[in-house]
Design an enzyme around this catalytic site. Structure first.
Site: not given
Length: 512
Positions: A140, A170, A246
């Protein structure tokens, strides 16, 4: 209910609630009993400094800058967003923007709708796993970006290409070309299975664009399912993780990556001490496949499953209680069908790994190599059976087909059992409830609103296919089977219930 967000800020719902801290405060402050102070327990002391560890591993952590060029149309001095092709509102939007843009000025010709480009940027984190230039981050973080830059700790920017990415876990793997005067430093993976709640961890990343930020905490829990995907198995940590973290690494005290920071639980968008990381044990096989094939090749069993609750476990006669994955459907062309697995089997072990809940099975199967033959242990009518299964390959968008059960000729008599009005299958009932021709069994024509069946959401128009793992075709079959189970001392009965469209599920109803 608090929102769960990716560490880049995208929110998603979660059922996790707030945690009271008053009990902990009381322990830390201490209390007085009968005039004497209760000694405060000695808590495990963390390392005096993490500076040496941070210095050793920081250079392997990178910032990720991903840019996506989006085309837009300029109309009358204003920019109109590019609409999906063929949208019925395109002309309306164009006329609206033209009118506003041209108000008080010269009219623009029909063909004068210049297209402009605007960039959408995102920032995240990543880490180098191979000094040849292999970088790992979250899927993402890069999304559909067409310009990705990896920024090293000294500010050096390297253009990156995508080797492969996987939306289900992910993860994304990138490649950069190191310069001769700036060799890259890599960090190894550690064993996430060895991590225990309470173990110290360090997170390094790019929170809010502040690259090279170090935070520390402990493993709060393992095996967290936040319903973000089919293979959720997160490490929960209280190390500060924020937007921009992230894709960054979660290290153990040996400087090994045991997790990839992916999401946070936050009502504000900032860290509240609940972050989630993909365990290295889950991530590494996916990363290896992305490097080798550019895609993930997951194992496929070909079953549809549901969880086993206490009532279902009792109805099935499971000696170990509520555990395993109950097979509710078998793909006619899948490996499970070939191996002889059946609807009603409860999978308790797969390839040597225990299946404690239905959510365990998809993750274990997906991580097993395509084409490998494994032993699957199932409980069938109270007996443990082992079946060898050769796995196929999971393809995106597969829709398993449910097993067909041969049925005797139906009857038209109506009887009552378990708070249900039942009828044999007829053409009139098929028409009334739009029941597919492939659905066989006993039709539910009414449900007592005060019954357990109503609580379990059984509805008129659904079809009972099996009672106590035996096929039924007439109301008399249902009552006969229920009476037999009562004589055996069973406290509940397991029904296989089909919708009008053919989807099936198991429902356990009490017999008392």
């Amino acid at each position: 209910m608090l929102p769960v967000a990716s560490a880049t800020g995208a929110r998603r719902p979660s059922a996790l609630g707030r945690h009271a801290r008053s009990a902990l405060a009381a322990i830390l402050i201490g209390a007085s009993v009968a005039g004497s102070a209760v000694p405060v327990p000695a808590f495990a002391k963390g390392p005096e400094s993490l500076a040496d560890l941070a210095e050793r591993i920081t250079d392997a952590v990178v910032n990720i800058s991903a840019s996506t060029t989006v085309e837009s149309r300029s109309t009358g001095g204003r920019t109109m967003p590019q609409l999906p092709p063929g949208t019925p509102f395109e002309d309306l939007f164009e006329e609206f923007f033209n009118r506003r843009g041209n108000r008080g000025g010269e009219q623009r010709g029909d063909n004068e709708t210049p297209r402009q480009q605007r960039k959408s940027n995102s920032l995240g984190s990543g880490f180098i796993i191979d000094s040849a230039g292999i970088v790992v981050t979250n899927n993402h973080v890069i999304g559909d970006a067409n310009d990705i830059q990896v920024i090293l700790s000294d500010g050096t920017k390297l253009k990156a290409e995508i080797i492969g990415k996987d939306s289900k876990i992910d993860l994304a793997v990138l490649r950069v070309k190191p310069t001769a005067d700036r060799p890259l430093k890599a960090v190894p993976f550690g064993d996430s299975e060895k991590m225990r709640p309470g173990d110290w961890v360090v997170a390094i990343g790019n929170p809010f664009g502040l690259g090279g930020s170090v935070s520390a905490g402990i493993v709060s829990a393992r095996g967290r399912n936040i319903e973000s995907g089919p293979y959720d198995n997160y490490i929960q940590t209280d190390a500060a993780i924020n937007k921009g973290n992230s894709g960054g690494p979660l290290f153990n005290m040996d400087g090994e990556v045991i997790g990839i920071n992916t999401a946070i639980l936050s009502p504000t968008g900032g860290s509240v001490g609940i972050g989630f990381a993909v365990p290295s044990g889950t991530a590494k096989p996916v990363i290896d496949q992305l490097r080798e094939f550019g895609e993930v090749r997951r194992g496929w069993l070909g079953v549809r499953i549901q969880n086993v609750d206490e009532s279902t476990a009792e109805a099935l006669g499971l000696k170990g209680g509520a555990k395993g994955a109950l097979i509710a459907g078998v793909d006619d062309k899948g490996p499970a069908r070939t191996a002889g697995l059946e609807v009603g089997d409860v999978i308790t072990k797969f390839n040597g790994s225990a299946v404690k809940a239905s959510s365990d099975l998809p993750r274990i199967v997906a991580a097993t190599p395509v084409g490998k033959t494994v032993d699957v242990v199932v409980v069938r009518k109270g007996e443990e059976v082992t079946k060898p299964v050769t796995l196929g390959r999971l393809e995106d968008g597969e829709k398993p087909q449910l097993a067909n059960v041969k049925q005797p000729e139906p009857e038209s008599a109506v009887r009552q059992a378990l708070g249900l009005n039942l009828s044999g299958m007829t053409d009139e009932l098929r028409k009334r409830y739009s029941i597919k021709d492939t659905v066989k069994g006993v039709v539910v024509t009414r449900v007592d609103p005060s019954s357990t069946a109503a609580d379990k959401r059984i509805q008129a128009g659904e079809v009972i296919v099996e009672v106590g793992q035996e096929a039924v075709s007439a109301p008399a079959d249902v009552t006969k089977r229920v009476d037999a189970l009562k004589k055996e001392g069973r406290k509940s009965v397991l029904l296989l219930v089909a919708s009008a469209g053919g989807d099936v599920r198991f429902v356990a109803l009490g017999l008392e």
